[in-house]
Design a protein around this motif. Structure first.
Motif, PDB file in Angstrom:
ATOM      1  N   ALA A 173      54.729  55.053  28.756  1.00 54.38           N
ATOM      2  CA  ALA A 173      53.619  54.110  28.598  1.00 54.38           C
ATOM      3  C   ALA A 173      53.322  53.413  29.934  1.00 54.38           C
ATOM      4  O   ALA A 173      52.165  53.300  30.335  1.00 54.38           O
ATOM      5  N   VAL A 174      54.378  52.980  30.620  1.00 57.66           N
ATOM      6  CA  VAL A 174      54.173  52.301  31.902  1.00 57.66           C
ATOM      7  C   VAL A 174      53.526  53.250  32.903  1.00 57.66           C
ATOM      8  O   VAL A 174      52.639  52.861  33.657  1.00 57.66           O
ATOM      9  N   SER A 175      53.966  54.515  32.893  1.00 56.78           N
ATOM     10  CA  SER A 175      53.407  55.435  33.880  1.00 56.78           C
ATOM     11  C   SER A 175      51.937  55.718  33.584  1.00 56.78           C
ATOM     12  O   SER A 175      51.171  56.013  34.485  1.00 56.78           O
ATOM     13  N   GLU A 179      49.102  47.793  32.692  1.00 51.64           N
ATOM     14  CA  GLU A 179      48.603  46.590  32.013  1.00 51.64           C
ATOM     15  C   GLU A 179      48.727  46.719  30.508  1.00 51.64           C
ATOM     16  O   GLU A 179      49.191  45.801  29.835  1.00 51.64           O
ATOM     17  N   ALA A 180      48.320  47.869  29.990  1.00 48.34           N
ATOM     18  CA  ALA A 180      48.407  48.064  28.543  1.00 48.34           C
ATOM     19  C   ALA A 180      49.865  48.002  28.100  1.00 48.34           C
ATOM     20  O   ALA A 180      50.183  47.424  27.062  1.00 48.34           O
TER      21      ALA A 180
ATOM     22  N   VAL B  95      49.343  59.667  18.451  1.00 48.41           N
ATOM     23  CA  VAL B  95      48.903  58.493  17.695  1.00 48.41           C
ATOM     24  C   VAL B  95      50.127  57.695  17.235  1.00 48.41           C
ATOM     25  O   VAL B  95      50.206  56.472  17.380  1.00 48.41           O
ATOM     26  N   MET B  96      51.107  58.424  16.703  1.00 51.61           N
ATOM     27  CA  MET B  96      52.335  57.789  16.212  1.00 51.61           C
ATOM     28  C   MET B  96      53.058  57.045  17.336  1.00 51.61           C
ATOM     29  O   MET B  96      53.504  55.911  17.160  1.00 51.61           O
ATOM     30  N   GLU B  97      53.156  57.697  18.489  1.00 47.95           N
ATOM     31  CA  GLU B  97      53.851  57.060  19.614  1.00 47.95           C
ATOM     32  C   GLU B  97      53.117  55.814  20.087  1.00 47.95           C
ATOM     33  O   GLU B  97      53.733  54.821  20.482  1.00 47.95           O
ATOM     34  N   ASN B  98      51.786  55.853  20.025  1.00 48.26           N
ATOM     35  CA  ASN B  98      51.018  54.665  20.377  1.00 48.26           C
ATOM     36  C   ASN B  98      51.359  53.511  19.433  1.00 48.26           C
ATOM     37  O   ASN B  98      51.527  52.375  19.869  1.00 48.26           O
ATOM     38  N   LEU B  99      51.482  53.832  18.144  1.00 44.10           N
ATOM     39  CA  LEU B  99      51.832  52.781  17.185  1.00 44.10           C
ATOM     40  C   LEU B  99      53.258  52.280  17.442  1.00 44.10           C
ATOM     41  O   LEU B  99      53.538  51.082  17.338  1.00 44.10           O
ATOM     42  N   ASP B 100      54.150  53.207  17.810  1.00 45.00           N
ATOM     43  CA  ASP B 100      55.521  52.808  18.179  1.00 45.00           C
ATOM     44  C   ASP B 100      55.500  51.812  19.327  1.00 45.00           C
ATOM     45  O   ASP B 100      56.257  50.843  19.352  1.00 45.00           O
ATOM     46  N   MET B 101      54.626  52.080  20.302  1.00 39.68           N
ATOM     47  CA  MET B 101      54.550  51.182  21.450  1.00 39.68           C
ATOM     48  C   MET B 101      54.034  49.803  21.028  1.00 39.68           C
ATOM     49  O   MET B 101      54.465  48.783  21.551  1.00 39.68           O
TER      50      MET B 101
END
Lengths: 294, 234
Positions: A173-175, A179-180, B95-101
């Protein structure tokens, strides 16, 4: 045919070393968007940490020296990130690049100061403990075997970590979007520190195999594998973890076959292959071009 | 009860003075809209509240706690979620991983909340194993909102949720915002679509070049001739 497989084995082994180092380049690039040219010198420090530990007492088992080397490299990598790169998080990329080159020279010269310029022999007790094996007529010595097995294990573990664990997902996610990621509650600075730690630990492991294969080290030992691994990371697609693995392995294999064919040209051939790949596919073998939706 | 209080903030981009002496508040249970033209500073205000940008002056407090200098990643645990402009979902993750985040900070089992996000956005369930970059614009907006809801926010800040969407999807998104509000979430909404925003907002602030020009209830502003001329197309 035997010769082909013999060359393949040594290529895979060299490629494994490149891949381990390339992972550090690619992970740091993916997350901090910087080229950490001091990464190659971490290998050198790792190798010196091993021989220094073994020198203190012969009674210290090699595996303990390896653990100490990993710890030294992790601490060093994290320290470099904190003092040299973190203050430049918002600086132009050229500034960061030059800083990284500066850190690289600093490490080499510190090693020169502490250990002197003459080469030192690199040996660990467990190198001889693993008996050479023959597959058909193909000879695989202990260190080569160990390199291949450990690299495969590390690659599987790293892939699982990145794809399945909470921290691994946070790194991805960071990579993608700092910001998000921050808005999700991810501590971006800590994630970058973790990336440097992992990269440095892999460099320490690579230093054992590199030292084992070349048997001597000196303060500039890290530069050549460093630059080759960087090439491998670009070759595979910088920022891509499978790319670094594939790029490293391929580069090692190509180098060994080139060495066999026309020895003095092997490095040139390696870089010609890189140029061809980049002309045909500028993002590298597994690199993705991201089209941002507005 | 006052949930969010923004008090006299000034934000700069280098030498550009983007936000000038802005103050406003959001009470618990309200929908508050920030409207204004492109570049008026709406998104900048949201980013400052969520800690991505810093104000040179003033203070911001959330549930009576001062958060002016709190790091961005600590705010979600306090109950604040920010759906940024352009959605900013993780395009290379599923999509699932986005929700996990979205649930990154949660230590409890959040399976039930994933179910409720899927209930609200059935399209996401159909595509739960798909890479988020392959979703349509409307689906991406739903994912961005679903992801924010995973953090169980008491205040949901939405930045241009209708941007770039077809009219039918805009209606759908506004319908969902209303539902979320009815289920108890306080909402701070930034919109260029002033008509839609004023229709659902309890109160609204109109921004003009970094300043609050007018404020009032949604109804008052929607009825004002000046606002009609400037933002509602006549």
């Amino acid at each position: 045919m035997t010769e082909f497989f013999q060359t393949l084995v040594s290529g895979l082994s060299l490629g494994s070393i490149y891949a381990l180092i390339a992972l550090g380049y690619t992970m740091v690039y993916g997350i901090a968007k910087m080229l950490n040219f001091a990464h190659g010198d971490i290998i050198m420090v790792g190798a010196y940490a091993v021989i220094t530990t073994v020198m203190i007492s012969e009674a210290i088992p090699g595996i303990v020296a390896v653990v100490i080397s990993v710890i030294v490299c992790v601490v060093l990598g994290v320290t470099i990130e904190f003092f040299a790169y973190r203050p430049l998080r918002k600086a132009p990329s050229l500034t960061v690049l030059i800083t990284a080159i500066g850190v690289s020279y600093l490490l080499q010269n510190l090693a020169l100061l502490i250990f002197g310029s003459e080469q030192k022999s690199f040996k660990l007790d467990f190198f001889d403990m693993i008996k050479p094996i023959y597959i058909g007529k193909v000879y695989i010595n202990g260190i080569t075997f160990l390199t291949l097995v450990v690299t495969v294990i590390i690659m599987i573990a790293l892939t699982l970590f990145i794809n399945k664990t909470r921290l691994g997902k946070a790194m991805r996610a960071v990579s993608e979007d700092k910001e998000a990621a921050e808005l999700m509650g991810i501590n971006v600075n800590r994630t970058i520190t973790l990336t440097f730690a992992i990269g440095s630990a892999l460099a320490a492991v690579a230093s054992i195999f590199y030292g084992g294969a070349y048997t001597y080290i000196r303060p500039t030992t890290g530069s050549m594998p460093g630059i080759k691994a960087f090439t491998a990371a670009v070759f595979g697609g910088i920022g891509s973890i499978p790319g670094a693995m594939l790029g490293g392995i391929l580069l090692g294999v190509i180098e060994k076959f080139a060495e066999n064919a026309i020895s003095q040209w092997s490095n040139a051939i390696v870089f010609v292959v890189l140029v061809i790949v980049l002309v045909v596919k500028p993002t590298g073998l597994l690199g993705k071009k991201i089209n941002e939706k507005v | 009860m006052r949930m969010l209080a923004v008090n006299n903030i000034n934000v700069y981009y280098g030498k550009i003075h983007a936000i000038k002496d802005v103050s406003f508040e959001v009470k618990s249970g309200e929908i508050v809209a920030l409207i204004g033209a492109n570049g008026a500073g709406k998104s900048t205000i949201l980013k400052t509240i969520s800690g991505l940008l810093r104000s040179k002056t003033g203070s911001i407090s959330f549930n009576n706690e001062l958060i002016t200098h709190t790091e961005a990643h600590k705010l979600i645990a306090k109950g604040m979620a920010h759906v940024p402009e352009g959605r900013r979902i993780f395009l290379q993750m599923t999509v699932m991983e986005n929700l996990d985040m979205g649930a990154y900070i949660r230590k409890d089992n959040y399976k039930k909340d994933i179910e409720s996000v899927f209930q609200r956005f059935p399209r996401l369930q159909e595509r739960k194993n798909q890479i988020a970059g392959t979703l349509s614009g409307g689906e991406q907006q739903m994912l961005a909102m679903g992801r924010a809801l995973m953090g169980k926010p008491s205040l949901l800040m939405l930045d241009e949720p209708s941007m770039g969407l077809a009219p039918i999807l805009v209606d759908q998104i506004f319908g969902i915002i209303k539902e979320l509000h009815e289920s108890g979430t306080t909402i701070l909404l930034v919109e260029q679509n002033a008509e839609k925003a004023l229709a659902i907002a309890d109160r609204a602030y109109v921004l003009e070049s970094g300043k609050v020009a007018v404020s009032g209830t949604g109804k008052e502003l929607a009825a004002s001739d000046k606002i009609k001329k400037a933002y509602l197309g006549g």
